[in-house]
Write a protein that holds these residues in place. Structure first.
Motif, PDB file in Angstrom:
ATOM      1  N   MET A   1       0.749  -1.575   0.122  1.00 27.89           N
ATOM      2  CA  MET A   1       0.001   0.072  -0.030  1.00 27.89           C
ATOM      3  C   MET A   1       1.026   1.406  -0.046  1.00 27.89           C
ATOM      4  SD  MET A   1      -2.822   1.057   2.107  1.00 27.89           S
ATOM      5  CE  MET A   1      -1.996   1.348   3.961  1.00 27.89           C
ATOM      6  N   ILE A   2       0.810   1.761  -0.482  1.00 32.33           N
ATOM      7  CA  ILE A   2       1.066   3.338  -0.220  1.00 32.33           C
ATOM      8  C   ILE A   2      -0.061   4.321  -0.593  1.00 32.33           C
ATOM      9  CG2 ILE A   2       1.505   3.650  -3.423  1.00 32.33           C
ATOM     10  CD1 ILE A   2       3.955   4.867  -2.795  1.00 32.33           C
ATOM     11  N   ILE A   3       1.001   5.803  -0.539  1.00 30.21           N
ATOM     12  CA  ILE A   3      -0.396   6.397  -0.069  1.00 30.21           C
ATOM     13  C   ILE A   3       0.072   7.737  -1.461  1.00 30.21           C
ATOM     14  CG2 ILE A   3      -0.745   9.207   1.484  1.00 30.21           C
ATOM     15  CD1 ILE A   3      -1.158   7.418   3.271  1.00 30.21           C
ATOM     16  N   LEU A   4      -0.681   8.052  -2.209  1.00 28.62           N
ATOM     17  CA  LEU A   4      -0.047   9.605  -3.456  1.00 28.62           C
ATOM     18  C   LEU A   4      -0.593  10.746  -2.795  1.00 28.62           C
ATOM     19  CD1 LEU A   4      -0.704   7.541  -6.736  1.00 28.62           C
ATOM     20  CD2 LEU A   4       1.234   8.065  -5.056  1.00 28.62           C
ATOM     21  N   ALA A   5      -0.250  12.019  -2.800  1.00 26.61           N
ATOM     22  CA  ALA A   5      -0.806  12.795  -1.833  1.00 26.61           C
ATOM     23  C   ALA A   5      -0.433  14.154  -3.093  1.00 26.61           C
ATOM     24  CB  ALA A   5       0.202  13.587  -0.721  1.00 26.61           C
ATOM     25  N   PHE A   6      -1.556  14.662  -3.032  1.00 25.49           N
ATOM     26  CA  PHE A   6      -1.087  15.978  -4.091  1.00 25.49           C
ATOM     27  C   PHE A   6      -0.485  17.158  -2.678  1.00 25.49           C
ATOM     28  CE2 PHE A   6      -4.207  13.734  -6.477  1.00 25.49           C
ATOM     29  CZ  PHE A   6      -3.623  14.399  -7.932  1.00 25.49           C
ATOM     30  N   PRO A   7       0.152  18.027  -3.685  1.00 29.96           N
ATOM     31  CA  PRO A   7       0.454  19.446  -3.180  1.00 29.96           C
ATOM     32  C   PRO A   7      -0.505  19.966  -1.860  1.00 29.96           C
ATOM     33  CG  PRO A   7       1.196  18.967  -5.165  1.00 29.96           C
ATOM     34  CD  PRO A   7       0.634  18.390  -5.280  1.00 29.96           C
ATOM     35  N   ASP A   8      -1.541  20.072  -2.296  1.00 23.52           N
ATOM     36  CA  ASP A   8      -2.588  21.275  -0.988  1.00 23.52           C
ATOM     37  C   ASP A   8      -2.226  20.226  -0.381  1.00 23.52           C
ATOM     38  OD1 ASP A   8      -5.051  19.901  -2.320  1.00 23.52           O
ATOM     39  OD2 ASP A   8      -3.960  20.186  -4.023  1.00 23.52           O
TER      40      ASP A   8
ATOM     41  N   LEU B   1       4.792   7.071   1.140  1.00 25.15           N
ATOM     42  CA  LEU B   1       4.061   8.070   0.726  1.00 25.15           C
ATOM     43  C   LEU B   1       4.446   9.150  -0.599  1.00 25.15           C
ATOM     44  CD1 LEU B   1       2.402  11.825   2.387  1.00 25.15           C
ATOM     45  CD2 LEU B   1       4.616  11.844   0.687  1.00 25.15           C
ATOM     46  N   ALA B   2       4.067   8.937  -1.861  1.00 25.26           N
ATOM     47  CA  ALA B   2       4.671  10.024  -2.400  1.00 25.26           C
ATOM     48  C   ALA B   2       3.543  11.076  -3.386  1.00 25.26           C
ATOM     49  CB  ALA B   2       4.685   8.155  -3.576  1.00 25.26           C
ATOM     50  N   GLU B   3       4.136  11.542  -3.189  1.00 26.78           N
ATOM     51  CA  GLU B   3       3.631  13.172  -3.842  1.00 26.78           C
ATOM     52  C   GLU B   3       3.229  13.236  -5.725  1.00 26.78           C
ATOM     53  OE1 GLU B   3       4.086  18.222  -3.651  1.00 26.78           O
ATOM     54  OE2 GLU B   3       5.311  16.506  -2.591  1.00 26.78           O
ATOM     55  N   VAL B   4       2.472  13.394  -5.414  1.00 31.37           N
ATOM     56  CA  VAL B   4       1.323  13.449  -7.400  1.00 31.37           C
ATOM     57  C   VAL B   4       2.347  15.291  -7.185  1.00 31.37           C
ATOM     58  CG1 VAL B   4      -0.350  13.462  -8.730  1.00 31.37           C
ATOM     59  CG2 VAL B   4      -0.456  11.823  -6.538  1.00 31.37           C
ATOM     60  N   THR B   5       2.969  14.912  -8.674  1.00 26.47           N
ATOM     61  CA  THR B   5       3.338  15.816  -9.193  1.00 26.47           C
ATOM     62  C   THR B   5       2.288  16.529 -10.531  1.00 26.47           C
ATOM     63  OG1 THR B   5       5.607  15.093  -9.871  1.00 26.47           O
ATOM     64  CG2 THR B   5       4.781  16.502 -11.203  1.00 26.47           C
TER      65      THR B   5
ATOM     66  N   LEU C   1       3.782   1.293  -8.848  1.00 28.95           N
ATOM     67  CA  LEU C   1       3.168   1.276  -7.457  1.00 28.95           C
ATOM     68  C   LEU C   1       2.266  -0.283  -7.633  1.00 28.95           C
ATOM     69  CD1 LEU C   1       0.470   4.142  -9.274  1.00 28.95           C
ATOM     70  CD2 LEU C   1       2.219   4.493  -7.057  1.00 28.95           C
ATOM     71  N   PRO C   2       2.113  -0.284  -5.714  1.00 29.31           N
ATOM     72  CA  PRO C   2       1.635  -1.281  -6.022  1.00 29.31           C
ATOM     73  C   PRO C   2       0.251  -1.376  -5.875  1.00 29.31           C
ATOM     74  CG  PRO C   2       1.701   0.377  -4.042  1.00 29.31           C
ATOM     75  CD  PRO C   2       2.562   0.405  -4.956  1.00 29.31           C
TER      76      PRO C   2
ATOM     77  N   LEU D   1      -1.556   1.762 -14.785  1.00 27.42           N
ATOM     78  CA  LEU D   1       0.069   1.320 -14.375  1.00 27.42           C
ATOM     79  C   LEU D   1      -0.258  -0.323 -13.182  1.00 27.42           C
ATOM     80  CD1 LEU D   1       1.574   4.772 -13.016  1.00 27.42           C
ATOM     81  CD2 LEU D   1       2.538   2.725 -14.578  1.00 27.42           C
ATOM     82  N   GLY D   2      -1.390  -0.559 -13.021  1.00 30.88           N
ATOM     83  CA  GLY D   2      -1.596  -2.100 -12.865  1.00 30.88           C
ATOM     84  C   GLY D   2      -2.687  -1.759 -11.477  1.00 30.88           C
ATOM     85  N   VAL D   3      -2.615  -0.523 -11.063  1.00 25.67           N
ATOM     86  CA  VAL D   3      -3.360  -0.355  -9.675  1.00 25.67           C
ATOM     87  C   VAL D   3      -4.384  -1.758  -9.521  1.00 25.67           C
ATOM     88  CG1 VAL D   3      -4.089   1.249  -7.843  1.00 25.67           C
ATOM     89  CG2 VAL D   3      -2.233   1.668  -9.155  1.00 25.67           C
ATOM     90  N   LYS D   4      -5.220  -1.896  -8.727  1.00 25.76           N
ATOM     91  CA  LYS D   4      -6.125  -3.222  -8.665  1.00 25.76           C
ATOM     92  C   LYS D   4      -7.295  -2.382  -7.332  1.00 25.76           C
ATOM     93  CE  LYS D   4      -4.617  -6.168 -11.191  1.00 25.76           C
ATOM     94  NZ  LYS D   4      -4.476  -6.609 -12.329  1.00 25.76           N
ATOM     95  N   ARG D   5      -6.531  -1.933  -6.564  1.00 25.03           N
ATOM     96  CA  ARG D   5      -7.846  -0.940  -5.445  1.00 25.03           C
ATOM     97  C   ARG D   5      -7.317   0.223  -5.056  1.00 25.03           C
ATOM     98  NH1 ARG D   5      -9.497  -2.940   0.316  1.00 25.03           N
ATOM     99  NH2 ARG D   5     -11.178  -1.338   0.785  1.00 25.03           N
ATOM    100  N   LEU D   6      -8.293   1.326  -5.428  1.00 25.70           N
ATOM    101  CA  LEU D   6      -8.072   2.508  -5.331  1.00 25.70           C
ATOM    102  C   LEU D   6      -8.871   2.919  -4.464  1.00 25.70           C
ATOM    103  CD1 LEU D   6      -7.884   4.181  -8.671  1.00 25.70           C
ATOM    104  CD2 LEU D   6      -5.936   4.793  -7.437  1.00 25.70           C
ATOM    105  N   THR D   7      -8.763   3.831  -3.639  1.00 25.30           N
ATOM    106  CA  THR D   7      -8.657   4.568  -1.797  1.00 25.30           C
ATOM    107  C   THR D   7      -8.718   5.975  -2.136  1.00 25.30           C
ATOM    108  OG1 THR D   7      -8.459   2.159  -1.343  1.00 25.30           O
ATOM    109  CG2 THR D   7      -9.391   4.272   0.400  1.00 25.30           C
ATOM    110  N   LEU D   8      -9.788   7.003  -2.057  1.00 21.13           N
ATOM    111  CA  LEU D   8      -9.617   8.583  -2.216  1.00 21.13           C
ATOM    112  C   LEU D   8      -9.872   8.366  -0.817  1.00 21.13           C
ATOM    113  CD1 LEU D   8      -9.690  11.295  -3.592  1.00 21.13           C
ATOM    114  CD2 LEU D   8     -12.144  10.697  -3.787  1.00 21.13           C
ATOM    115  N   VAL D   9      -9.539   9.515  -0.001  1.00 28.06           N
ATOM    116  CA  VAL D   9     -10.004  10.215   1.102  1.00 28.06           C
ATOM    117  C   VAL D   9      -9.799  11.511   1.110  1.00 28.06           C
ATOM    118  CG1 VAL D   9      -8.865  10.201   3.005  1.00 28.06           C
ATOM    119  CG2 VAL D   9      -7.933   8.215   2.174  1.00 28.06           C
ATOM    120  N   ALA D  10     -10.472  11.696   1.497  1.00 26.81           N
ATOM    121  CA  ALA D  10     -11.648  13.384   0.646  1.00 26.81           C
ATOM    122  C   ALA D  10     -12.052  13.485   1.713  1.00 26.81           C
ATOM    123  CB  ALA D  10     -11.782  13.085  -0.869  1.00 26.81           C
ATOM    124  N   PRO D  11     -10.931  14.312   2.440  1.00 24.04           N
ATOM    125  CA  PRO D  11     -12.305  15.064   4.100  1.00 24.04           C
ATOM    126  C   PRO D  11     -12.998  15.868   3.872  1.00 24.04           C
ATOM    127  CG  PRO D  11      -9.427  14.833   4.319  1.00 24.04           C
ATOM    128  CD  PRO D  11     -10.002  14.586   2.856  1.00 24.04           C
TER     129      PRO D  11
END
Length: 291
Positions: free
Chosen positions: A1-8, A24-28, A45-46, A75-85
């Motif tokens: 599992m990895i967390i992709l974070a947007f800059p904001d 954690l990796a940052e989205v450009t 990506l995992p 890129l082969g991601v099987k499960r995508l989880t959105l955390v959008a508070p």
């Protein structure tokens, strides 16, 4: 599992990653002169990726989310989880006139087509019973920041009256009041326009008592301002504001402070100078429950 974070939303995502002991990796993201967005993910990506981004000021963000999710699948991601508070476009939940786009349903279907799980906090769900009615997937999860706000208020004040500015706020205000043993009251509000509201306070002794106005969001600030002025007229002591989502459009924050509010406290669902109530523990527990 990895967390992709947007800059904001990077600092909040870093706190969440620490709670989950996750990479954690940052989205450009780059915006071209014509306002188109360039989005780049890590090339490897995992199978499970958590995308973190609150969706205030949503129009660019939703397009970038579409680009991100679609690329992750490629890129082969099987499960995508959105955390959008903060989850945008939830307020227009019915066609109040012929031809009106019901954005809650439309954006909800878009997110359901992109993600396997969607986690959000205190979304605007006032005509539907659960988030999965707007986002038709199994793991459409609506959390509340009420307990986090309650714990924070208990550290700041020995006692206060909690005021909900309208009937929609009672679900949060009553829960917080019960949690920390404060009194509460619910005002009656009628919205006459984007920046015009009428309000009446319930009968209660506010004289010289500290009051915290509690709401799910501060947008134009007119509701909070109206409540503050009514409380001042009723002789209340110090007046504070506690909100989940600090949108603060245009002159909202200045307008609220000019009304005599002593302090504004908000969660970090959106980066703002008033953000002092962190949601990473709440979000981490919710993620752990579904993985």
């Amino acid at each position: 599992m990895i967390i992709l974070a947007f800059p904001d939303y990077l600092s909040q995502a870093q706190r969440l990653a620490s709670r989950l002991n996750a990479e954690l990796a940052e989205v450009t993201v780059h915006h071209f002169p014509d306002s188109e967005s360039f989005v780049q993910l890590p090339p490897s990506l995992p199978e499970h990726v958590i995308v973190c981004r609150s969706l205030n000021q949503p129009n660019d963000k939703l397009i970038e989310l579409l680009l991100c999710a679609s690329t992750a699948r490629e890129l082969g991601v099987k499960r995508l989880t959105l955390v959008a508070p903060y989850l945008s476009y939830m307020r227009q939940d019915f066609a109040n006139q012929p031809g009106v786009a019901v954005s809650q349903r439309i954006i909800g279907k878009m997110l359901a087509g992109l993600f396997d799980d969607v986690l959000t906090v205190d979304p605007h769900l006032h005509r539907i019973a659960s988030l999965d009615q707007a986002i038709p997937i199994k793991n459409a999860i609506s959390l509340t920041a009420a307990d986090e706000i309650g714990c924070f208020l208990a550290r700041q004040l020995d006692y206060a009256v909690l005021l909900g500015p309208d009937s929609e706020s009672e679900q949060w205000v009553a829960r917080i009041a019960q949690q920390i043993g404060f009194d509460y009251a619910i005002a009656h509000k009628e919205r006459l326009g984007d920046k015009h509201v009428e309000m009446t306070l319930p009968a209660k002794d506010y004289a010289n008592k500290p009051v915290v106005i509690v709401d799910d969001m501060a947008s134009t600030g007119r509701t909070l301002t109206k409540a503050a002025r009514l409380l001042q007229a009723a002789g209340a002591g110090d007046i504070y504001v506690a909100v989940t989502h600090p949108l603060f459009c245009s002159d909202a924050e200045a307008h609220i402070l000019e009304a005599g509010i002593k302090a504004i406290w908000s969660t970090d669902s959106i980066d703002h100078p008033t953000s002092c109530i962190n949601l990473d523990a709440l979000l981490a527990d919710a993620v752990k429950a579904i993985v």
